[in-house]
Scaffold this active site. Structure first.
Site, PDB file in Angstrom:
ATOM      1  N   LYS A 112      74.203 -27.015  67.777  1.00  0.00           N
ATOM      2  CA  LYS A 112      74.590 -25.618  67.961  1.00  0.00           C
ATOM      3  C   LYS A 112      76.002 -25.537  67.069  1.00  0.00           C
ATOM      4  CE  LYS A 112      76.637 -21.670  70.547  1.00  0.00           C
ATOM      5  NZ  LYS A 112      77.586 -21.522  71.748  1.00  0.00           N
ATOM      6  N   GLY A 146      83.489 -14.802  75.835  1.00  0.00           N
ATOM      7  CA  GLY A 146      84.199 -14.797  77.192  1.00  0.00           C
ATOM      8  C   GLY A 146      84.653 -13.190  77.578  1.00  0.00           C
ATOM      9  N   GLY A 168      79.599 -13.220  74.826  1.00  0.00           N
ATOM     10  CA  GLY A 168      79.803 -11.943  75.150  1.00  0.00           C
ATOM     11  C   GLY A 168      79.041 -11.077  76.215  1.00  0.00           C
ATOM     12  N   SER A 179      80.527 -18.170  80.358  1.00  0.00           N
ATOM     13  CA  SER A 179      81.512 -17.706  80.952  1.00  0.00           C
ATOM     14  C   SER A 179      80.939 -16.593  82.267  1.00  0.00           C
ATOM     15  CB  SER A 179      82.398 -16.915  80.231  1.00  0.00           C
ATOM     16  OG  SER A 179      82.888 -17.674  79.351  1.00  0.00           O
TER      17      SER A 179
END
EC number: 2.8.1.10
Length: 263
Positions: free
Chosen positions: A100, A161, A189, A211
């Site tokens: 990634k 985050g 997000g 997150s």
């Protein structure tokens, strides 16, 4: 949903459409339980985040015990050279050619650097890597990455985050329409299960979360919520939603109504 409705990543078929991160959890035990509760089959890890050999060994053992496929990332890299070096280290440590690719261009909103991303992607693909680039929701950038050989693209929903969800669903929808053969994963997000559901409803193949789960009051319960949301979103996409209209239309038939109700 048909039994053969799999997520495909570089030829590998994955049942779960939820990928999960391994950072920010309040404890290793909570991380482990959250990963299991999510039903995810792929977990992302960062080689840079392990500060000591002992802590690193404990962490890797926990990850190995999950039995999930590992997707290493280049989180925290700001230059092409740095990302290439870390990617090669990850390939040696984790014995995988999946990477990634994260290359940050701005420290304030952690926005990916599109120019460095394209450069690093070409180098890594030429070196045999299967690159999953973390990028913005820019159509042209996604097209260029796809043309370089990226079968999987990971556009953000919002900055990392923030938990703001899909800030530009129009852009994301356009990318889906223009790159129908690519595997698209919304990365970054998302904050609520409804955000993940919306991404799947748009036709995205999966979401990657960290997150939103690790930062929740109860990460384990939130993992279950996201698992259900992703499944609901995929069901909805496959079911093909009714077309949106600007004019109301009755759901109850008018046949048999008294004539004075039909004036």
């Amino acid at each position: 949903m048909p039994n053969n409705d799999y997520l495909t990543i570089y030829g590998e078929q994955i049942k779960s459409r939820l990928l999960i991160g391994s950072a920010l959890y309040p404890s290793p035990a909570v991380m482990n339980e959250s990963i299991v509760a999510s039903g995810a089959e792929i977990v992302t890890v960062s080689l840079r985040r392990q500060q000591s050999a002992a802590a690193g060994d404990d962490f890797w053992q926990l990850i190995k015990n999950t039995g999930l496929k590992i997707l290493p990332n280049t989180a925290g890299c700001h230059s092409v050279k740095e990302a290439i070096t870390l990617a090669k280290m990850c390939r040696e440590v984790f014995a995988t050619d999946w990477i990634k690719l994260e290359l940050i261009g701005d420290d304030y909103n952690l926005q990916p650097d599109p120019f460095a991303l394209l450069e690093a992607t070409k180098i890594l693909i030429d070196d045999g890597f299967k690159v999953l680039p973390y990028c913005t929701d820019d159509l042209v950038l996604c097209q260029r990455l796809n043309a370089l050989g990226c079968e999987v693209l990971m556009p953000w929903g919002a900055p990392i985050g923030t938990g703001k969800g899909l800030l530009n669903s129009y852009n994301l929808k356009t990318i889906r329409e223009r790159l129908p053969e690519a595997t698209l994963i919304v990365d970054a997000g998302l904050g609520l299960p409804s955000h993940a559901c919306q991404a799947l409803e748009l036709g995205y193949d999966a979401v990657l979360l960290n997150s939103a789960i690790a930062g929740a009051g109860c990460p384990i319960t939130m993992s279950r919520a996201f698992k259900a949301a992703v499944e609901a979103g995929r069901f909805a996409y496959n079911a093909k939603a009714m077309p949106e209209k600007d004019v109301a239309a009755p759901s109850t038939p008018t046949m048999g109504m008294p004539f004075w109700h039909q004036e």
